[in-house]
Design a protein around this motif. Structure first.
Motif, PDB file in Angstrom:
ATOM      1  N   VAL A 289       0.745  -1.317  -0.085  1.00 47.71           N
ATOM      2  CA  VAL A 289      -0.002   0.055  -0.001  1.00 47.71           C
ATOM      3  C   VAL A 289       0.935   1.270   0.170  1.00 47.71           C
ATOM      4  CG1 VAL A 289      -1.915  -1.236   1.104  1.00 47.71           C
ATOM      5  CG2 VAL A 289      -0.156   0.184   2.499  1.00 47.71           C
ATOM      6  N   HIS A 290       0.464   2.338  -0.847  1.00 46.42           N
ATOM      7  CA  HIS A 290       1.001   3.593  -0.712  1.00 46.42           C
ATOM      8  C   HIS A 290       0.009   4.430   0.239  1.00 46.42           C
ATOM      9  CE1 HIS A 290       2.694   7.605  -2.482  1.00 46.42           C
ATOM     10  NE2 HIS A 290       1.881   7.954  -1.542  1.00 46.42           N
ATOM     11  N   ALA A 291       0.415   4.328   1.577  1.00 47.37           N
ATOM     12  CA  ALA A 291      -0.693   4.955   2.519  1.00 47.37           C
ATOM     13  C   ALA A 291       0.434   5.778   3.314  1.00 47.37           C
ATOM     14  CB  ALA A 291      -1.112   3.733   3.273  1.00 47.37           C
ATOM     15  N   GLU A 292      -0.045   6.927   3.405  1.00 45.82           N
ATOM     16  CA  GLU A 292       0.962   7.964   4.261  1.00 45.82           C
ATOM     17  C   GLU A 292       0.048   8.379   5.735  1.00 45.82           C
ATOM     18  OE1 GLU A 292       2.794  11.145   2.150  1.00 45.82           O
ATOM     19  OE2 GLU A 292       2.370   9.937   0.484  1.00 45.82           O
ATOM     20  N   GLY A 293       0.719   8.356   7.032  1.00 48.12           N
ATOM     21  CA  GLY A 293       0.276   8.879   7.971  1.00 48.12           C
ATOM     22  C   GLY A 293      -0.903   8.035   8.619  1.00 48.12           C
ATOM     23  N   ARG A 294      -2.008   8.690   8.791  1.00 45.18           N
ATOM     24  CA  ARG A 294      -3.339   8.210   9.010  1.00 45.18           C
ATOM     25  C   ARG A 294      -3.925   6.983   8.225  1.00 45.18           C
ATOM     26  NH1 ARG A 294      -6.390  13.478  11.842  1.00 45.18           N
ATOM     27  NH2 ARG A 294      -4.704  13.907  13.052  1.00 45.18           N
ATOM     28  N   SER A 295      -3.740   7.315   6.760  1.00 46.43           N
ATOM     29  CA  SER A 295      -4.203   6.237   5.908  1.00 46.43           C
ATOM     30  C   SER A 295      -3.351   4.922   6.102  1.00 46.43           C
ATOM     31  CB  SER A 295      -3.802   6.474   4.544  1.00 46.43           C
ATOM     32  OG  SER A 295      -4.429   7.926   4.314  1.00 46.43           O
ATOM     33  N   MET A 296      -1.910   5.032   6.589  1.00 42.38           N
ATOM     34  CA  MET A 296      -1.248   3.807   6.727  1.00 42.38           C
ATOM     35  C   MET A 296      -2.025   2.798   8.067  1.00 42.38           C
ATOM     36  SD  MET A 296       2.471   3.460   8.084  1.00 42.38           S
ATOM     37  CE  MET A 296       2.027   3.564   9.846  1.00 42.38           C
ATOM     38  N   ALA A 297      -2.310   3.806   9.131  1.00 42.14           N
ATOM     39  CA  ALA A 297      -2.877   3.072  10.155  1.00 42.14           C
ATOM     40  C   ALA A 297      -4.057   2.503   9.661  1.00 42.14           C
ATOM     41  CB  ALA A 297      -3.207   4.330  11.560  1.00 42.14           C
ATOM     42  N   ALA A 298      -4.942   3.048   8.914  1.00 41.80           N
ATOM     43  CA  ALA A 298      -6.308   2.451   8.499  1.00 41.80           C
ATOM     44  C   ALA A 298      -5.954   1.056   7.809  1.00 41.80           C
ATOM     45  CB  ALA A 298      -6.843   3.576   7.808  1.00 41.80           C
ATOM     46  N   ALA A 299      -4.984   1.248   6.813  1.00 40.81           N
ATOM     47  CA  ALA A 299      -4.572   0.070   6.081  1.00 40.81           C
ATOM     48  C   ALA A 299      -4.133  -1.124   6.827  1.00 40.81           C
ATOM     49  CB  ALA A 299      -3.565   0.454   5.051  1.00 40.81           C
ATOM     50  N   MET A 300      -3.345  -0.720   7.888  1.00 43.70           N
ATOM     51  CA  MET A 300      -2.748  -1.853   8.756  1.00 43.70           C
ATOM     52  C   MET A 300      -4.000  -2.537   9.549  1.00 43.70           C
ATOM     53  SD  MET A 300       0.721  -0.115  10.307  1.00 43.70           S
ATOM     54  CE  MET A 300       0.122  -0.467  11.771  1.00 43.70           C
ATOM     55  N   LEU A 301      -4.832  -1.531   9.933  1.00 43.38           N
ATOM     56  CA  LEU A 301      -6.223  -2.253  10.572  1.00 43.38           C
ATOM     57  C   LEU A 301      -7.031  -3.094   9.624  1.00 43.38           C
ATOM     58  CD1 LEU A 301      -8.109  -2.288  12.877  1.00 43.38           C
ATOM     59  CD2 LEU A 301      -9.235  -0.343  12.086  1.00 43.38           C
ATOM     60  N   MET A 302      -7.017  -2.821   8.397  1.00 48.56           N
ATOM     61  CA  MET A 302      -7.855  -3.240   7.507  1.00 48.56           C
ATOM     62  C   MET A 302      -7.178  -4.869   7.242  1.00 48.56           C
ATOM     63  SD  MET A 302      -9.870  -2.191   4.279  1.00 48.56           S
ATOM     64  CE  MET A 302     -10.554  -0.918   5.134  1.00 48.56           C
ATOM     65  N   ALA A 303      -5.765  -4.821   7.068  1.00 49.96           N
ATOM     66  CA  ALA A 303      -5.056  -6.022   6.832  1.00 49.96           C
ATOM     67  C   ALA A 303      -5.204  -7.023   8.103  1.00 49.96           C
ATOM     68  CB  ALA A 303      -3.532  -5.824   6.655  1.00 49.96           C
ATOM     69  N   ALA A 304      -5.348  -6.696   9.357  1.00 53.48           N
ATOM     70  CA  ALA A 304      -5.227  -7.288  10.651  1.00 53.48           C
ATOM     71  C   ALA A 304      -6.858  -7.906  10.646  1.00 53.48           C
ATOM     72  CB  ALA A 304      -5.056  -6.422  11.925  1.00 53.48           C
ATOM     73  N   ILE A 305      -7.616  -7.135  10.263  1.00 48.53           N
ATOM     74  CA  ILE A 305      -9.015  -7.565  10.256  1.00 48.53           C
ATOM     75  C   ILE A 305      -9.369  -8.658   9.175  1.00 48.53           C
ATOM     76  CG2 ILE A 305     -11.648  -6.981   9.648  1.00 48.53           C
ATOM     77  CD1 ILE A 305     -11.140  -4.141  10.703  1.00 48.53           C
ATOM     78  N   HIS A 306      -8.653  -8.744   8.141  1.00 44.63           N
ATOM     79  CA  HIS A 306      -8.822  -9.930   7.214  1.00 44.63           C
ATOM     80  C   HIS A 306      -7.580 -10.797   7.376  1.00 44.63           C
ATOM     81  CE1 HIS A 306     -11.007  -6.730   5.192  1.00 44.63           C
ATOM     82  NE2 HIS A 306     -11.865  -7.789   4.751  1.00 44.63           N
ATOM     83  N   ASN A 307      -6.921 -10.537   8.568  1.00 38.59           N
ATOM     84  CA  ASN A 307      -6.089 -11.713   8.920  1.00 38.59           C
ATOM     85  C   ASN A 307      -4.993 -12.000   7.878  1.00 38.59           C
ATOM     86  OD1 ASN A 307      -4.899 -13.573  10.641  1.00 38.59           O
ATOM     87  ND2 ASN A 307      -5.789 -15.191   9.734  1.00 38.59           N
ATOM     88  N   ARG A 308      -4.276 -10.794   7.403  1.00 32.88           N
ATOM     89  CA  ARG A 308      -3.289 -11.026   6.320  1.00 32.88           C
ATOM     90  C   ARG A 308      -2.268 -10.092   6.335  1.00 32.88           C
ATOM     91  NH1 ARG A 308      -5.568 -10.865   0.802  1.00 32.88           N
ATOM     92  NH2 ARG A 308      -3.500 -10.988   0.517  1.00 32.88           N
ATOM     93  N   PRO A 309      -0.984 -10.393   5.896  1.00 36.33           N
ATOM     94  CA  PRO A 309       0.181  -9.452   5.872  1.00 36.33           C
ATOM     95  C   PRO A 309       0.094  -8.121   4.996  1.00 36.33           C
ATOM     96  CG  PRO A 309       0.687 -11.376   4.943  1.00 36.33           C
ATOM     97  CD  PRO A 309      -0.549 -11.679   5.344  1.00 36.33           C
TER      98      PRO A 309
END
Ligand code: ZN
Length: 357
Positions: free
Chosen positions: A129-149
């Motif tokens: 993901v190209h995700a800066e700042g808060r978008s990065m936090a959101a992307a990490m959460l979404m990956a965790a919810i979907h149980n994937r790296p």
């Protein structure tokens, strides 16, 4: 001579299709070999973007004819292609999602459009993901919810590296890369060297950061999985225009800059191997390149000159920088392909690392 494995750059822009005056699969992979990289993973935001069967075949067809080093091509996540791209996953380097980009066909306006990609993309294939700042936090959460790296491209800020560190300490499967320009340049670097007071030449995304951010990256090297150049060539004419496009070339300056940092005691050779070979190979699930290595002269002292480079763009933000460490020789699958500035690999000699053959 120091012998290293053939380096892997998981983030380059080859500009083909669509902007061959900046770079193409030929000049870009020539630059890669000259920089010590024997594998490159190409980003999909070309014109047209690589986001379906037809455009993937277009890029891979050009690469098959022109590439001089090994390669794979990322697919781009669009607002309505999650099912079709997931069917092409095995032919790609991985899926690239632009979560902060506000234009073009790879635009994902809201988080509802991220979801189908996290859901449908095969679990054993990487998402970047190209995700800066808060978008990065959101992307990490979404990956965790979907149980994937998830792999975060070109992080540049203190808040980003500290959040990734905290997330990993709690078991989240997140990896990241840092571009050399975010380690060696700051927002005050404009006016120095290759930037030469031309404001367009310091334009890059993510932007050059403050000294405190750069310091935080150096202080947390163990959190950085990969060094990735984000090689993003534009011509000098474009960079010095009234509407300068963001991006720096990086393939031919990364290793000399990193080796100079080794000489200065800020980095170790083992860390270069880990972040430019071992970790990218693991994260992106890349095959071994048998009989492949590079030799560098760690004592060669010289000034970086764009005139010596193979990239078509004709400039570097590090023009005139004094560095220590030069690529002497590159051997790819048993064949010497580069020696002392001279390239001997022919166009088409590179391999698609995701092809079945
Ligand atoms: Zn990029």
């Amino acid at each position: 001579m120091l012998r290293l494995p053939g380096l892997i750059d998981p983030h380059v822009h080859m500009r083909e299709p669509g902007a061959l005056h900046k770079e193409d699969w030929d000049s870009g992979t020539a630059a890669a070999l000259a920089g010590g990289f024997t594998t490159v993973l190409a980003m999909p935001n070309t014109r047209p973007p690589i986001f379906d069967e037809q455009t993937l075949s277009l890029s891979l067809g050009a690469a098959r004819q022109k590439a001089r080093c090994d390669y794979a091509q990322f697919l781009g996540a669009g607002p309505d292609n999650s099912l079709s791209v997931s069917g092409l996953a095995s032919r790609s380097a991985g899926l690239k999602m632009y979560l902060d980009m506000t234009f073009g066909q790879l635009r994902l306006d809201d988080m509802a459009l991220w979801l189908p990609h996290f859901k449908n993309w095969p679990a054993d294939m990487p998402i970047v993901v190209h995700a800066e700042g808060r978008s990065m936090a959101a992307a990490m959460l979404m990956a965790a919810i979907h149980n994937r790296p998830v792999h975060i491209a070109h992080i540049s800020l203190r808040e980003e590296i500290l959040l990734i560190k905290a997330a990993r300490e709690r078991g989240l499967r997140v990896t990241c890369e840092v571009a050399p320009h975010h380690l060696f340049l700051t927002d005050h670097s404009a006016g120095e060297g290759g930037l030469r007071g031309k404001p367009g030449r310091s334009q890059v995304r993510p932007r050059l950061a403050r000294q405190a951010d750069v310091d935080a990256l150096w202080a947390n090297l163990e959190v950085i999985d990969c060094f990735a150049t984000d090689h993003a060539p534009h011509t000098l004419e474009e960079k010095d225009s009234d509407d300068p496009p963001p991006g720096f070339p990086g393939l031919e300056t990364a290793l000399p800059l990193l080796l100079t940092a080794v000489h200065e005691g800020r980095l170790t050779v083992d860390q270069i191997i880990e972040k430019c070979f071992t970790n990218p190979r693991r994260i992106f699930n890349l095959p071994a390149q048998p009989e492949t290595w590079i030799e560098v002269d760690q004592d060669a002292v010289y000034e970086i000159r764009a005139a010596d480079h193979y990239t078509r763009c004709g400039w570097t933000p590090f023009e005139g920088w004094k560095v220590r460490g030069r690529v002497h020789k590159v051997v790819l699958r048993g064949i010497e392909v580069f020696r002392d500035g001279k390239l001997s690999a022919g166009p088409g000699s590179g391999r698609d690392i995701r092809s079945a053959e």
